[in-house]
Design an enzyme around this catalytic site. Structure first.
Site, PDB file in Angstrom:
ATOM      1  N   LYS A 181       0.847  -1.199   0.000  1.00  0.00           N
ATOM      2  CA  LYS A 181       0.000   0.000   0.000  1.00  0.00           C
ATOM      3  C   LYS A 181       0.887   1.255   0.000  1.00  0.00           C
ATOM      4  O   LYS A 181       2.088   1.157   0.304  1.00  0.00           O
ATOM      5  CB  LYS A 181      -0.899  -0.020   1.238  1.00  0.00           C
ATOM      6  CG  LYS A 181      -0.121   0.009   2.542  1.00  0.00           C
ATOM      7  CD  LYS A 181      -0.949  -0.495   3.711  1.00  0.00           C
ATOM      8  CE  LYS A 181      -0.246  -0.244   5.017  1.00  0.00           C
ATOM      9  NZ  LYS A 181      -0.725  -1.112   6.096  1.00  0.00           N
TER      10      LYS A 181
ATOM     11  N   TYR B 271      16.861  29.655   9.117  1.00  0.00           N
ATOM     12  CA  TYR B 271      15.631  30.362   9.467  1.00  0.00           C
ATOM     13  C   TYR B 271      15.414  30.355  10.977  1.00  0.00           C
ATOM     14  O   TYR B 271      15.547  29.310  11.621  1.00  0.00           O
ATOM     15  CB  TYR B 271      14.414  29.689   8.823  1.00  0.00           C
ATOM     16  CG  TYR B 271      14.274  29.932   7.345  1.00  0.00           C
ATOM     17  CD1 TYR B 271      14.108  31.225   6.839  1.00  0.00           C
ATOM     18  CD2 TYR B 271      14.286  28.869   6.453  1.00  0.00           C
ATOM     19  CE1 TYR B 271      13.960  31.447   5.476  1.00  0.00           C
ATOM     20  CE2 TYR B 271      14.130  29.079   5.085  1.00  0.00           C
ATOM     21  CZ  TYR B 271      13.967  30.363   4.608  1.00  0.00           C
ATOM     22  OH  TYR B 271      13.815  30.571   3.269  1.00  0.00           O
TER      23      TYR B 271
HETATM   24  C1  LIG Z   1       0.000  -1.962   6.813  1.00  0.00           C
HETATM   25  C2  LIG Z   1      -0.558  -3.183   7.395  1.00  0.00           C
HETATM   26  C3  LIG Z   1       0.296  -4.234   7.801  1.00  0.00           C
HETATM   27  C4  LIG Z   1       1.791  -4.137   7.783  1.00  0.00           C
HETATM   28  O1  LIG Z   1       2.260  -3.505   8.942  1.00  0.00           O
HETATM   29  P1  LIG Z   1       3.835  -3.335   9.189  1.00  0.00           P
HETATM   30  O2  LIG Z   1       3.952  -2.769  10.550  1.00  0.00           O
HETATM   31  O3  LIG Z   1       4.319  -2.390   8.136  1.00  0.00           O
HETATM   32  O4  LIG Z   1       4.430  -4.686   9.034  1.00  0.00           O
HETATM   33  C5  LIG Z   1      -0.312  -5.406   8.214  1.00  0.00           C
HETATM   34  N1  LIG Z   1      -1.657  -5.518   8.291  1.00  0.00           N
HETATM   35  C6  LIG Z   1      -2.491  -4.519   7.942  1.00  0.00           C
HETATM   36  C7  LIG Z   1      -3.952  -4.703   8.062  1.00  0.00           C
HETATM   37  C8  LIG Z   1      -1.963  -3.319   7.498  1.00  0.00           C
HETATM   38  O5  LIG Z   1      -2.788  -2.316   7.163  1.00  0.00           O
END
Ligand SMILES: *Cc1c(COP(=O)(O)O)cnc(C)c1O
Length: 357
Positions: A35, A254
């Site tokens: 994702k 800054y």
């Molecule tokens: C993003 C996600 C993961 C992965 O989590 P990590 O901490 O990056 O391993 C697993 N399960 C779901 C439902 C997620 O949304």
């Protein structure tokens, strides 16, 4: 020299990290989380590499990400982690053969209109209290799915809220809650994200869902990927574009948030929040110049940052800089900016050139 700010993505490191997942969870199916553009690493090249390395499926946040994968020729199972947002998405879901998370009663109802068979992952809220059916809603939803002829398979899943803290009791509570709820209901289970894979073997079940560990990062506070024999996939690089010698007491940047502690060399690097380097990085956040860790000083600008070069006094214009990745864990930089590596990776902007190794 043209602007030297770039990201390199090490696809071999990705395959290595998948091997580490397999070593931790040798009998499980691996659903790789890609994702958010594969956590900012590029969804297509990451998915192709993982596919070639033998992953079992992918998890994405929405249908557009699934379409990208299918258009790139990925035929493996794809799970929509948040299911469908509106009923009309079901047409595309069926056309692309996607699997869906069902996290709410209205989605169970919507499946009545299906034409083709579908696999669903019933998401149970065991304490995270984000998405998922409440414990008391599960039996009824399961019964209704079971009696829907178009639902061919039902898996059960849940997500941990605090498994990144190894001693947090919430994980054990969530596990026992899950076991209690699914008792007597048939179907495969999935609980473990990266933290579960690495530290909670009792959560491995049928499918594991690694995200951040595939990209070489530890999910635990105060650890880095190398503690788990993971390799960084993304390296964010730039160069020194100026070195100047400032007098004791002179301000830098800054808001003059830093004053030179003595007469000292200060380096200017071509990277800023316009590239995705975190603006909130504090004085002292590590930056690698010529392979030496030096502290960030002054505020992060849109296109530049400044560093204290006292520990690297021979540094010159054009010298190589690593912002995070090879030689400098993203976890350490994230700590300096009060964030997590997940956010650093997904924040790198379009203008940064990407090269895949
Ligand atoms: C993003 C996600 C993961 C992965 O989590 P990590 O901490 O990056 O391993 C697993 N399960 C779901 C439902 C997620 O949304």
């Amino acid at each position: 020299m043209t602007r030297p700010t770039s990201v390199t993505i090490d696809t071999q490191a990705l395959s290595h990290n998948l091997t580490r997942v397999r070593q931790c969870a040798p009998t499980q199916q691996v659903l790789a989380m890609v994702k958010a553009d594969a956590y900012g690493h590029g969804i297509i090249p990451m998915a192709k590499q993982l596919d070639a390395a033998g992953v079992d499926g992918f998890g994405v946040a929405c249908i557009d990400e699934a379409i990208q994968l299918r258009e790139a020729g990925i035929e493996l199972p794809i799970l929509l982690l948040e299911g469908f947002f509106t009923e009309d998405e079901l047409v595309t879901i069926q056309a692309l053969g996607l699997k869906v998370v069902i996290h709410d009663k209205w989605q169970v109802d919507a499946l009545k209109k299906l034409k083709e068979p579908i696999t669903v992952w019933l998401k149970i809220d065991t304490g995270m209290h984000r998405l998922g059916l409440l414990p008391e809603e599960v039996k009824d939803a399961y019964k209704r799915l079971k009696s829907n002829a178009k639902v061919e398979k039902i898996y059960f899943m849940s997500h941990f809220a605090s498994a990144d803290e190894i001693h947090n009791p919430q994980t054990k509570e969530q596990i026992s809650q899950f076991i209690k709820i699914v008792k007597g209901l048939e179907g495969g289970y999935s609980l473990a994200h990266s933290a579960g894979i690495l530290a909670w073997p009792e959560t491995h079940a049928k499918w594991v869902r690694p995200g951040i560990m595939l990209y070489g990062v530890s999910p635990f506070k105060a650890y880095t990927g190398s503690d788990h024999q993971l390799q960084p996939v993304m390296t964010f690089k730039s160069k020194l574009i100026a070195v100047k010698r400032l007098k004791k007491g002179e301000p830098v940047g800054y808001g003059a948030t830093y004053h030179c502690e003595e007469d000292m060399p200060v380096g200017v690097i071509a990277v800023g929040y316009g590239d995705g380097y975190p603006r909130h990085a504090k004085n002292g956040t590590p930056v690698l110049v010529n392979g030496i860790r030096v502290p960030l000083i002054g505020r992060v600008s849109m296109d530049m940052i400044t560093v204290d070069l006292r520990q690297c006094a021979i540094a010159r214009r054009g010298d190589p800089v690593v912002l995070w990745g090879e030689g400098l864990p993203a976890e350490d930089v994230a700590a300096g900016a009060d964030t997590i590596a997940y956010e650093l990776f997904t924040s790198v902007t379009e203008r940064v050139k990407r090269t895949y190794l």
